[in-house]
Design a protein around this motif. Sequence first.
Motif, PDB file in Angstrom:
ATOM      1  N   LYS A   1       0.781  -1.037  -0.036  1.00  0.00           N
ATOM      2  CA  LYS A   1       0.082  -0.142  -0.016  1.00  0.00           C
ATOM      3  C   LYS A   1       0.903   1.155  -0.111  1.00  0.00           C
ATOM      4  CE  LYS A   1      -3.764   1.700   2.683  1.00  0.00           C
ATOM      5  NZ  LYS A   1      -3.383   3.116   2.530  1.00  0.00           N
ATOM      6  N   VAL A   2       0.617   2.203  -0.528  1.00  0.00           N
ATOM      7  CA  VAL A   2       1.322   3.503  -0.558  1.00  0.00           C
ATOM      8  C   VAL A   2       1.091   4.189   0.823  1.00  0.00           C
ATOM      9  CG1 VAL A   2       2.063   5.494  -1.756  1.00  0.00           C
ATOM     10  CG2 VAL A   2       0.940   3.659  -3.120  1.00  0.00           C
ATOM     11  N   VAL A   3       2.125   3.880   1.785  1.00  0.00           N
ATOM     12  CA  VAL A   3       2.091   4.471   3.053  1.00  0.00           C
ATOM     13  C   VAL A   3       2.424   6.125   2.856  1.00  0.00           C
ATOM     14  CG1 VAL A   3       3.044   4.360   5.383  1.00  0.00           C
ATOM     15  CG2 VAL A   3       2.939   2.244   3.799  1.00  0.00           C
ATOM     16  N   PHE A   4       1.542   6.863   3.792  1.00  0.00           N
ATOM     17  CA  PHE A   4       1.723   8.042   3.770  1.00  0.00           C
ATOM     18  C   PHE A   4       3.123   8.342   4.774  1.00  0.00           C
ATOM     19  CE2 PHE A   4       1.629  12.474   5.603  1.00  0.00           C
ATOM     20  CZ  PHE A   4       1.471  13.183   4.434  1.00  0.00           C
TER      21      PHE A   4
ATOM     22  N   PRO B   1      -0.222  26.662   5.253  1.00  0.00           N
ATOM     23  CA  PRO B   1       0.132  26.342   6.726  1.00  0.00           C
ATOM     24  C   PRO B   1      -1.086  26.371   7.769  1.00  0.00           C
ATOM     25  CG  PRO B   1       0.369  28.746   5.956  1.00  0.00           C
ATOM     26  CD  PRO B   1      -0.189  27.873   4.736  1.00  0.00           C
ATOM     27  N   GLY B   2      -0.535  25.811   8.771  1.00  0.00           N
ATOM     28  CA  GLY B   2      -1.716  25.327   9.857  1.00  0.00           C
ATOM     29  C   GLY B   2      -2.312  26.466  10.164  1.00  0.00           C
TER      30      GLY B   2
ATOM     31  N   LEU C   1      -8.182  21.137  11.141  1.00  0.00           N
ATOM     32  CA  LEU C   1      -6.806  20.666  10.827  1.00  0.00           C
ATOM     33  C   LEU C   1      -6.653  18.946  10.667  1.00  0.00           C
ATOM     34  CD1 LEU C   1      -4.329  22.970  12.911  1.00  0.00           C
ATOM     35  CD2 LEU C   1      -4.536  22.748  10.529  1.00  0.00           C
ATOM     36  N   ARG C   2      -7.792  18.432  11.445  1.00  0.00           N
ATOM     37  CA  ARG C   2      -7.845  17.229  11.205  1.00  0.00           C
ATOM     38  C   ARG C   2      -8.186  16.607   9.932  1.00  0.00           C
ATOM     39  NH1 ARG C   2     -10.943  15.460  16.385  1.00  0.00           N
ATOM     40  NH2 ARG C   2     -10.991  17.792  16.506  1.00  0.00           N
TER      41      ARG C   2
ATOM     42  N   SER D   1      -2.600  17.190   6.999  1.00  0.00           N
ATOM     43  CA  SER D   1      -1.163  16.698   6.822  1.00  0.00           C
ATOM     44  C   SER D   1      -1.617  15.318   5.909  1.00  0.00           C
ATOM     45  CB  SER D   1      -0.712  16.316   8.215  1.00  0.00           C
ATOM     46  OG  SER D   1      -0.210  17.241   8.873  1.00  0.00           O
ATOM     47  N   THR D   2      -1.852  15.684   4.561  1.00  0.00           N
ATOM     48  CA  THR D   2      -1.936  14.603   3.704  1.00  0.00           C
ATOM     49  C   THR D   2      -1.168  14.977   2.399  1.00  0.00           C
ATOM     50  OG1 THR D   2      -3.908  15.723   2.857  1.00  0.00           O
ATOM     51  CG2 THR D   2      -4.376  14.421   4.535  1.00  0.00           C
TER      52      THR D   2
END
Length: 188
Positions: free
Chosen positions: A68-71, A103-104, A115-116, A120-121
């Motif tokens: 699987k393509v792991v992030f 940015p966050g 942010l969830r 971060s994807t």
Amino acid sequence: MLNTDVLVLNSGFIPIRITSARDAICLLTADKAIPVLQSDYIVRSPSVSIKIPSVISILGYNDLPRRKVVFSKLNVIYRDDMTCQFCHQRFLIRDLTVDHVIPGSRWQEITGRSLRDGYSTWTNMVCACRWCNNRKGNKLLSELGWTLREQPEEPKYMPHIIISFEKAQKKGWLPFCAFNVKLIKMIT
Ligand SMILES: [Zn+2]
């Protein structure tokens, strides 16, 4: 020498992983693999003397391990071909980081999401050289007049094995590097 890397092929000669010479010799002496390419170095024990292999092939194993393509940060860097998406130049791994496009501190304002949710994807993270990463800070690309080299996306496919072209060449692995091996030029 026993820690040197050995390329492991399945029975169909497709690369499946890289292992240590120590493990490779265990597989050979247990008759679970055959040597395909050998080095000139010999290991001797009271009972056997065996040439250290550079490439081996596992007997009776035709599969390819699922992947699987792991992030991960490293996979983001590989997806972007070790190229900073801000200045569009290639760098060595040690000078590369992973940076958020939005940015966050601005995420919620721009996307209306928490942010969830997607921050971060694959689609908001890109490979960046440490200099651009520093300069970018909390700014948006439009504020800096920067453009991304490519629109970041989740990769559909990642190769099983990623190695440097120079290493593959030095070890005589190039003829065995099939579709599932990605060769990366470390020197630009
Ligand atoms: Zn850069």
